[in-house]
Scaffold this active site. Structure first.
Site, PDB file in Angstrom:
ATOM      1  N   SER A  54     -36.342  23.446   2.263  1.00 61.10           N
ATOM      2  CA  SER A  54     -35.274  22.459   2.037  1.00 61.10           C
ATOM      3  C   SER A  54     -35.780  21.350   1.123  1.00 61.10           C
ATOM      4  CB  SER A  54     -34.815  21.850   3.363  1.00 61.10           C
ATOM      5  OG  SER A  54     -34.250  22.825   4.201  1.00 61.10           O
ATOM      6  N   ALA A  70     -30.462  24.317   1.631  1.00 62.39           N
ATOM      7  CA  ALA A  70     -31.257  23.182   2.122  1.00 62.39           C
ATOM      8  C   ALA A  70     -30.578  22.594   3.344  1.00 62.39           C
ATOM      9  CB  ALA A  70     -31.366  22.119   1.036  1.00 62.39           C
ATOM     10  N   LYS A  71     -31.348  22.327   4.364  1.00 62.29           N
ATOM     11  CA  LYS A  71     -30.814  21.623   5.532  1.00 62.29           C
ATOM     12  C   LYS A  71     -31.001  20.137   5.229  1.00 62.29           C
ATOM     13  CE  LYS A  71     -31.044  21.760  10.597  1.00 62.29           C
ATOM     14  NZ  LYS A  71     -29.612  21.782  10.866  1.00 62.29           N
ATOM     15  N   ALA A  72     -30.070  19.620   4.444  1.00 58.12           N
ATOM     16  CA  ALA A  72     -30.199  18.267   3.897  1.00 58.12           C
ATOM     17  C   ALA A  72     -29.338  17.285   4.683  1.00 58.12           C
ATOM     18  CB  ALA A  72     -29.789  18.262   2.431  1.00 58.12           C
ATOM     19  N   TYR A 122     -24.445  16.960   6.035  1.00 52.55           N
ATOM     20  CA  TYR A 122     -23.825  16.953   7.368  1.00 52.55           C
ATOM     21  C   TYR A 122     -22.584  16.075   7.458  1.00 52.55           C
ATOM     22  CZ  TYR A 122     -26.879  20.447   8.932  1.00 52.55           C
ATOM     23  OH  TYR A 122     -27.472  21.679   9.058  1.00 52.55           O
TER      24      TYR A 122
END
Ligand code: PMP
Length: 306
Positions: A60, A154-156, A160
Site C-alpha cells: 500500500s 492500496a489500503k489507504a 475510507y
C-alpha cells in the site's frame, strides 16, 4: 471503536499510554488522508497471517510512494510486542503509516513518515444471535472508488471516506452494511469486506479489478481448494446476488459471515447455507492454528502461550 481499548500504543518504536497518544492536527494524513493502514486479528495464542498483512502494508505504501522507515521484520516484531504488551485474550491490531506536519500542502514530500500500532478487543464486527443467522445488506448509491481516481489495491486512509459514506447510508436504511458496485455497475465489495455467492455448488466472487484484495478472500481461495469446491472469479451483477443459493462476506474484522438478505430479497432460504458453513468451519481451524499445512499463517505470541 472496539469494545475494549488496549492500554498501550506503539508509536515510532516506543510504547505510549493509550490516552497519551496523539498526532499533530496539521499532519498531512489528518489533513488529506495520505496514509496507509492494516487490520489484522490475534486469537487465543497467535496472530493470523501477520506476514501477509505486513506485506500488504508495504505494498500500500509503495503504491502511494510512501517510504516506511522500518523493515518488515521490525514491524512484525513490533506487532507481536504490541499484542503481548496489551495482553488481551483476542485483539484487533491496527498498524498505520502516517505523515508528519513539517509542511502543509499537496506537495507531500520531505515529510517525516511515522508508524503506530494500536491494539484493542473488537469482538464481533457485526454480531448475529446465532451462527445460522446472516446479515442484511443493501446496494449503495455510492460506487466503489474508481481505479483511475484512486488506487484500489492500496489500503489507504483517504479511501475510507467512500466506505464510510456507503456504510452510513446502509445503516440509515436499516441494513447491516453496504454493497458497492464498480464503475460498470457490477458488484465490487462491501464497505470493508469481500463478497462471495454460491450457485449450484460453485463459489463465485468478483474479479480483483476494483476491490481491496482481501487476505481473508485469499484464505477462502485456499479453503475452497482444500474442500474441493470450485471457485470462479467473474463479474457479478446485482440480480445475480438475489438468485444465488448462498452468499457470504469475508474480511479480517467480520471474518466469514453469511448474508441473509440483499435489498430486502432473501438469499436462498435466508439462513446460512451448507457451503458457507463448511468454509467457516475450516476457517476456524486455521485461525486457531490447528491445521499444520498452514502453520506459516499463524505467528505465536510468546506471552499468550505462557
Ligand atoms: N475490502 C475493504 C474495503 C476492506 O477495508 C477490507 C478489510 N481490510 C476488506 C475488503 C477485506 O480485507 P481483509 O480480508 O484483508 O481484511
Amino acid at each position: 471503536m472496539g469494545t475494549k481499548p488496549g492500554s498501550w500504543i506503539w508509536m515510532d518504536g516506543a510504547f505510549i499510554p493509550w490516552d497519551k497518544a496523539s498526532i499533530h492536527p496539521l499532519s498531512n494524513t489528518v489533513q488529506y488522508g495520505m496514509g496507509v493502514f492494516e487490520g489484522l486479528r490475534s486469537y487465543e495464542k497467535n496472530i493470523f497471517r501477520l506476514h501477509d498483512h505486513t506485506e500488504r502494508l508495504f505494498q500500500s505504501a509503495h503504491i502511494l510512494n510512501i517510504k516506511i522507515p522500518y523493515s518488515k521484520q521490525d514491524l512484525n516484531q513490533a506487532q507481536i510486542e504490541a499484542v503481548e504488551k496489551n495482553n488481551l485474550p483476542a485483539s484487533y491490531i491496527r498498524p498505520m503509516v502516517y505523515y508528519g506536519s513539517e509542511y502543509l500542502g499537496l506537495h507531500a514530500s520531505d515529510l517525516k513518515t511515522h508508524v503506530m500500532i494500536a491494539v484493542w478487543d473488537m469482538g464481533d464486527y457485526i454480531p448475529v444471535s446465532s451462527p445460522d443467522e446472516g446479515i442484511k445488506l443493501g446496494v449503495s448509491s455510492h460506487s466503489r472508488i474508481h481505479i483511475n481516481s484512486l488506487l484500489c489495491k492500496a489500503k489507504a486512509c483517504g479511501h475510507y471516506i467512500n466506505s464510510i459514506l456507503a456504510y452510513k447510508e446502509a445503516k440509515a436504511a436499516g441494513f447491516d452494511d453496504a454493497l458497492m458496485t464498480d464503475a460498470a455497475g457490477c458488484i465490487a465489495e462491501a464497505s470493508s469486506s469481500n463478497v462471495f455467492i454460491v450457485k449450484k455448488g460453485v463459489v463465485y466472487t468478483p474479479t480483483d479489478v476494483s476491490i481491496l484484495n482481501g487476505i481473508t478472500r485469499d484464505t477462502v481461495f485456499s479453503i475452497c481448494k482444500e474442500l474441493g469446491i470450485q471457485l470462479i472469479t467473474k463479474n457479478i451483477t446485482r440480480d445475480e446476488l438475489y438468485i444465488s443459493d448462498e452468499m457470504f462476506v469475508t474480511g479480517t474484522a467480520i471474518e466469514i459471515k453469511a448474508v441473509a438478505e440483499v435489498d430486502g430479497r432473501k438469499i436462498g432460504n435466508g439462513l446460512r447455507g451448507p457451503i458457507t458453513k463448511s468454509i467457516q468451519n475450516f476457517y476456524q481451524e486455521l485461525i486457531a492454528g490447528r491445521n499444520p499445512t498452514y502453520s506459516s499463517w499463524v505467528t505465536s505470541v510468546p506471552r499468550l502461550n505462557d
